[in-house]
Design a protein around this motif. Structure first.
Motif: not given
Length: 411
Positions: A325-347
């Motif tokens: 669904t569109i909603h699932e895609n919005i969540i997936a995009v946000r979670m991928r970016e969150a994972s990237r931020l946590l990985r690149m900026h752990p502090s």
């Protein structure tokens, strides 16, 4: 008066003109634990030290046949770290090229691609193995791939390169590809060149051409479009090569002549981070979400309004094309970016990460993150820090469950 204690230390030469920093990091981790003295002069001089006669050698010998032949003739214990042709009979550690190729195919198939191409760096054994893994997995889904020209040509000890010819031929081949096409390149350098040629040919990345490299190097962030890349785990490769040499130096020998290190996974960036859809309205919706996911007010209705479509019709087309669904895609995009931020900026604070990906409230963010990845943001952050610390026997982390299941259509 007691004599000072002198510790016995193995002297190990790192024989390489250049070396990936991650690979050196893996070697030094073992060296610290086993009191090795690493001789790394060659990284600065580019020349093998004359008269050197230490305990053993770790040779990063891709495309250096003269160096490897000399080391083999020297009789010194030696382990080769390479992704090139096996030109000498020495114990070697290399990436698992077929596994890398299969992983790349899965990455594109999950995004519903139907047209594929391979961009080699050279026509050598490593390139052929990586292509074979890519083709094998595509064949399981009734797909084939086109072959683009290699970036470099080597005949004996000589390189036969003409940059202008290569770029012209590559651009011509890119324009002949159906759109969209997913291109898997042997390494990040080749992938970045493909992206650059796409821009010269007025092809949009990833809308017309999706691109995936290998190495997860600094090139990925410096590419004209941030480059998705297979993490081939060079740190583990360096560590395992040092471990193998330790076994040889201890008299235990080696049970295998070639040790292959599987990839850690794929770091997804913009160059491949869009599903290959045939419906232009769905493609526009995906692009709109990719640009506006950080807006906490983004809703399915807002996406439909931006496209001038009814929510009902857009939802139906979106699910038919992507399997979610569109909603699932919005969540997936946000979670991928969150994972990237946590990985690149752990502090970075969890609350700040939540705001950057468009989720109001740290509680909502944590619950959403846990549903998507199967762990809390803090656990994810801790896992990243442990991985950076490089424990001696790092377990392979299973891929997290995701709410988005892209449809794979066989011919």
């Amino acid at each position: 008066m007691n004599a000072p204690l002198v510790r016995s230390s193995r002297k190990v030469l790192v024989a390489a003109a250049i070396a990936p920093p991650e690979c050196i990091r893996g070697i030094t981790r073992h060296a610290r634990a086993h009191d090795w003295h690493l001789v790394m002069d060659m990284l600065f001089t580019g020349a093998l030290p004359r008269g050197w006669n230490g305990s053993g050698v770790l040779a990063l010998g891709a495309h250096q046949p003269e160096l490897l032949a000399h080391l083999q003739a020297s009789g010194l214990p030696c382990v080769v770290l390479t992704d090139g042709d096996p030109i000498v009979d020495l114990p070697r550690v290399e990436p698992d090229h077929r596994a890398i190729g299969r992983l790349a195919a899965d990455h594109f198939l999950e995004r519903a691609h139907r047209s594929f191409a391979w961009a080699p760096f050279l026509n050598d054994a490593a390139n052929r193995e990586r292509l074979a893994g890519f083709q094998e997995r595509l064949a399981e889904h009734g797909r084939t791939c086109r072959l683009l020209p290699p970036a470099h040509t080597r005949i004996g000890p000589y390189w036969q390169d003409n940059w202008d010819d290569y770029r012209r031929n590559l651009a011509a081949e890119l324009l002949r590809l159906p759109r969209p096409t997913a291109i898997f390149a042997f390494n990040d350098c080749t992938a970045a060149n493909v992206i650059d040629c796409c821009q010269d040919a007025a092809l949009a990345v990833p809308e017309d051409v999706a691109v995936l490299g290998v190495g997860n190097s600094l090139v990925c962030e410096l590419s004209p479009v941030p480059l998705s890349s297979v993490d081939d785990d060079m740190t583990e490769l360096g560590y395992r090569a040092a471990l193998l040499l330790e076994s040889v130096l201890s008299g235990a020998g080696t049970a295998t002549r070639t040790l292959r290190i599987p990839p850690r996974g794929i770091v997804t960036r913009l160059s491949s981070d869009m599903a290959a859809v045939t419906d232009p309205r769905v493609a526009r919706a995906l692009h709109y979400i990719a640009e506006h996911y950080s807006n906490p007010m983004l809703t399915v209705c807002q996406v439909a309004e931006a496209l001038g479509m009814s929510r009902r019709n857009l939802e139906r087309s979106f699910r038919d094309e992507t399997g979610c669904t569109i909603h699932e895609n919005i969540i997936a995009v946000r979670m991928r970016e969150a994972s990237r931020l946590l990985r690149m900026h752990p502090s970075t604070k969890t609350s700040d990460v939540a705001g950057l990906v468009g989720i109001s409230g740290v509680g909502t963010f944590c619950r959403t993150f846990r549903r998507h990845f199967g762990m809390s943001p803090q656990a994810h952050r801790d896992w990243v820090l442990r991985a950076e610390a490089e424990p001696p026997a790092r377990p392979r982390r299973p891929q997290p469950a995701t709410a988005v299941r892209m449809k794979i259509t066989a011919a």
